[in-house]
Enzyme design. Structure first.
Site, PDB file in Angstrom:
ATOM      1  N   ALA A 158       0.824  -1.207   0.000  1.00  0.00           N
ATOM      2  CA  ALA A 158       0.000   0.000   0.000  1.00  0.00           C
ATOM      3  C   ALA A 158       0.860   1.260   0.000  1.00  0.00           C
ATOM      4  CB  ALA A 158      -0.916   0.008   1.233  1.00  0.00           C
ATOM      5  N   SER A 159       0.300   2.353  -0.531  1.00  0.00           N
ATOM      6  CA  SER A 159       0.899   3.681  -0.496  1.00  0.00           C
ATOM      7  C   SER A 159       2.262   3.664  -1.183  1.00  0.00           C
ATOM      8  CB  SER A 159       0.977   4.172   0.954  1.00  0.00           C
ATOM      9  OG  SER A 159       1.288   5.541   1.014  1.00  0.00           O
ATOM     10  N   ASN A 160       3.336   4.058  -0.487  1.00  0.00           N
ATOM     11  CA  ASN A 160       4.651   3.977  -1.098  1.00  0.00           C
ATOM     12  C   ASN A 160       5.024   2.540  -1.428  1.00  0.00           C
ATOM     13  OD1 ASN A 160       5.063   6.718  -1.055  1.00  0.00           O
ATOM     14  ND2 ASN A 160       6.380   6.726   0.742  1.00  0.00           N
ATOM     15  N   SER A 199      -2.325  -0.932  -3.468  1.00  0.00           N
ATOM     16  CA  SER A 199      -3.382  -0.174  -2.803  1.00  0.00           C
ATOM     17  C   SER A 199      -2.924   1.259  -2.612  1.00  0.00           C
ATOM     18  CB  SER A 199      -3.704  -0.809  -1.448  1.00  0.00           C
ATOM     19  OG  SER A 199      -4.686  -0.076  -0.752  1.00  0.00           O
TER      20      SER A 199
END
Length: 757
Positions: free
Chosen positions: A339-341, A364
């Protein structure tokens, strides 16, 4: 497991290789290597002799990188305990189980000022797990997700402990400057007849366990090995005053004593450090910010390196059990998910993966660095949308305008919430001062605060934020996302030293007046378990050293140009100029004598160019899930834009699916706090569903779902600090559909992504 594409040459080269004969090993012995017909290195066991690194070739590197193996530890816990020792821990929960992870606080330390590596690991698992998802029962923990939920979704009464072995290693460039920590977890349930590997680079700037609650839990539950990595970020806090650092195992030591075991140490000599400390005492250097490596450019290759090390660890692990086995892309199912980075890292890994190691990707809320809308577009409800900016661009722009925009009527966050920064004493007045300062410099229009705030909000809309984000600007500013990220990313991109003091910004612990102070020794000692790799206050925060009257934390900083207590507008303008190369007020190009200088801005822009995504996944099955209400990583600038970019690169050969959930935002962990639980549903459930669907697709040939909008329903209720929203039900979070309604389908008109309103 791509066995039908001989054109894809193997990436991995591992030499020498070593057998592990003890539960904990400090290094590797010498050995030999051989190469099979495909060009992939064969793995040969040898007796440990001396200290010798494993060498790995990764895409885009001119020379192999070194992997130093630090430990191989068995975590056999079969019942919930204190987790104070390895024998009491498991791979997923640190021995705490579902109940312990659900507790607001982790167990204490036998000696709070000198925590052991095992205690730090246990509490790091607790902290990182809870940082990713909503840990409240009303929000779904223990009912829709959590260690006690079986792979088929059954809610069990168990604690979800997963015994196994963990290999801990670090990757560097041979010079000791680059440091990437990797942990390969092999559960006892690993099936050698159907091997699978999940790659989990950390989210945000988190350490090696940053993806434990997302891809880590999913992989371990499915009997897969999990390759976790901090991807060059992580909790590397160099206390410059005392010259101490985090070691790879989380414990603290002086820089000299830690040596090559340091997570990170700033590249400064003793004399320069003493001079710096004399002017700016009690400051810290951060790994993500001050490594001078621009770690983001390597997130993809670091993820691939973790996969290659995982193959080695698997072979070594089973060799110790008398099984000579080979694990590689030809026989091991590999899913990269985070997720994210971390979502950015798995996408970049797939873009680089010309050898076919990765079989599928689940990202994500990914941060995708796109260099403008060239050859593609995005439309929402038939109308073109704005956006397509890089992280540094929209973060430094938002950092200027968000505190003012949060005062607009449409952005009003009326809930009594810890995130409503307008309710904090003095913050409202400072936000009004920011509006006035922006107006005086011609950066917003209007004569009244309300007019200025409305204009600031409209400008944010034109930069990629949407109306779904209006009531999030207040919360995001209150969390310090703008000041923190604006202080971090330009410095990281420019590869500046901590000695450069870019935009007169530093990092320190502060007191209630915003003054830099010595950080608590206990907080520093426990930082591996409590910090997230950013300057979020645990234990350090951004300090504006040019604030008139003396250095102040961003919340209490003044500006010389306005004389006002306005969250340090001058510093925000300097950070913006680093990214754009021009004075934000006059538009004049930077010069050799301006602040910042032209050279500094050029260094930042060069670093940003290094992290641009390519968008070509070469047909790799990919599912991106994102929350429409994500104000930190706005979908127009990221998930939507990447889906459109990919289509423009791959055309109909693209195998990417995009799932956008309404009423979902970036920080599931904040949902239990009032004002969020009434409005938002967890995005985490859709990450898990996407992983399930990808696994079924790769293992059994099941079709991936069409791209779609999933229309969720908020839990409702009345915002309250005391009474939570009604408990989450299945009705609130309908599943990703195999056959979405026509009005929910996301499609393309040429290379324009069309998203239904």
């Amino acid at each position: 497991m791509r066995t039908t594409d001989p054109a894809r040459a193997a990436v991995r080269r591992l030499v020498p290789l070593c057998a592990i004969t003890a539960a904990v090993l400090a290094g590797c012995g010498g050995g030999s290597s051989a190469t099979d017909d495909s060009g992939a290195a064969s793995l040969l066991s040898s007796s440990p002799r001396g200290r010798s690194p494993i060498l790995i070739e990764v895409p885009g590197r001119g020379k192999p990188l070194q992997v130093t193996q630090h430990s191989v530890t068995v975590y056999p816990a079969t019942s919930v305990g204190s987790g104070a020792t390895p024998a009491e821990q498991d791979l997923l929960t640190g021995g705490l189980g579902k109940t312990g992870l659900g507790a607001a606080l982790p167990p204490g330390y036998a000696d709070a000022a000198n925590p052991t590596a095992a205690e730090l690991r246990r509490n790091a698992l607790h902290g990182n797990y809870r940082a990713i998802l909503d840990p409240s029962a009303a929000g779904g923990y223990g009912r829709f997700y959590g260690p006690n939920i079986s792979v088929d979704g059954t809610v069990t009464t168990g604690e979800g402990l997963i015994p196994g072995v963990e290999y801990l290693a670090s990757l560097d460039d041979g010079g000791g400057r680059k440091r990437v920590v990797m942990a390969v977890q092999i559960p006892d349930s690993f099936d050698t007849a159907a091997p699978c590997l999940v790659l989990g680079p950390s989210s945000g700037s988190r350490g090696v366990y940053g993806a434990i609650g997302t891809s880590g839990e999913w992989g371990l539950k499915h009997g897969c090995a999990v390759a976790l990595t901090d991807a060059g970020k992580g909790v590397g806090l160099h206390d410059l005053q005392n010259d101490t650092v985090n070691k790879v195992d989380g414990t603290r030591a002086t820089r000299a004593a830690a040596g090559s075991l340091a997570q990170f140490a700033a590249d400064v000599g003793d004399a320069a450090l003493a001079a710096f400390n004399a002017v700016l005492p009690n400051r810290f250097a951060l790994k993500h910010v001050h490594s001078q490596q621009n770690p983001e450019k390597d997130w993809g290759s670091d993820t691939l390196a973790a996969a290659q090390y995982a193959f080695f660890a698997l072979e070594d692990h089973f060799a110790q059990r008398g099984k000579s086995m080979r694990f590689d892309k030809s026989n091991t199912l590999v899913i990269a998910g985070s997720a994210s980075n971390g979502g950015a890292a798995v996408l970049r890994a797939a873009e680089l993966d010309r050898s076919g190691i990765i079989d599928g990707v689940v990202a994500s809320e990914p941060v995708t660095e796109i260099a403008g809308a060239s050859g593609f577009g995005v439309a929402l409800g038939g109308a073109p949308v704005e956006g397509f900016k890089t992280l540094a661009d929209y973060v430094t722009y938002g950092n200027l305008l968000q505190p003012c925009a949060a005062l607009a009527p449409d952005a009003a966050m009326n809930e009594v919430s810890v995130f409503n920064f307008m309710l904090i004493a003095g913050m409202n007045a400072r936000a009004q001062a920011r509006c006035a300062g922006l107006a005086a410099k011609g950066l917003v229009s209007g004569t009244t605060t309300q007019e200025q705030a409305a204009d600031a909000l409209a400008r944010l809309h034109a930069y990629g934020w949407t109306v779904e984000h209006d009531r999030m600007h207040n919360a995001h500013w209150g969390l310090g996302n703008g000041p923190i990220l604006s202080a971090m990313y330009p410095v990281a991109y420019g590869r500046f030293s901590v000695l450069d003091k870019v935009c007169d910004t530093s990092f320190a612990a502060v007191n209630g007046l915003g003054d830099p102070v010595a950080a608590s020794a206990t907080a520093v000692a426990q930082s591996f378990a409590t910090a997230n790799g950013t300057a979020n206050g645990t234990p350090v925060t951004p300090v504006y050293d040019a604030s008139p009257g003396g250095p102040k934390a961003w919340q209490l900083a003044r500006s010389a140009s306005t004389g006002a207590l306005d969250f340090g507008l001058d510093t925000a303008l300097c950070q913006r100029a680093l990214v754009t190369g021009a004075d934000p007020v006059t538009g004049a190009p930077l010069t050799a004598s301006s602040t910042p200088t032209l050279a500094q801005s050029q260094a930042v822009q060069a670093g940003i160019a290094e992290v641009h995504v390519d968008g070509d996944l070469r047909g790799t099955p990919t599912v991106i899930v994102a929350g429409r209400s994500d104000a930190l990583v706005p979908v127009n600038n990221n998930a939507r834009a990447y889906a459109a970019l990919n289509r423009s690169r791959e055309g109909r050969k693209s195998n990417l699916r995009y799932v956008e959930a309404t009423n979902a935002q970036h920080f599931d962990t904040f949902i239990p706090l009032s004002g969020f639980d009434n409005r938002f549903v967890p995005l985490h459930v859709y990450f898990n569903q996407a992983m399930d669907m990808m696994y079924a697709h790769l293992r059994n040939g099941a079709a991936l779902p069409p791209s779609q909008v999933v229309r969720t329903t908020p839990r409702g209720g009345t915002p309250s600090l005391v009474v939570p929203a009604p408990a989450l039900t299945a009705t609130n979070i309908p599943p990703i559909s195999a056959t979405p309604a026509a009005g929910d389908r996301i499609g393309f008109t040429g290379t324009t992504l069309t998203v239904p309103q």
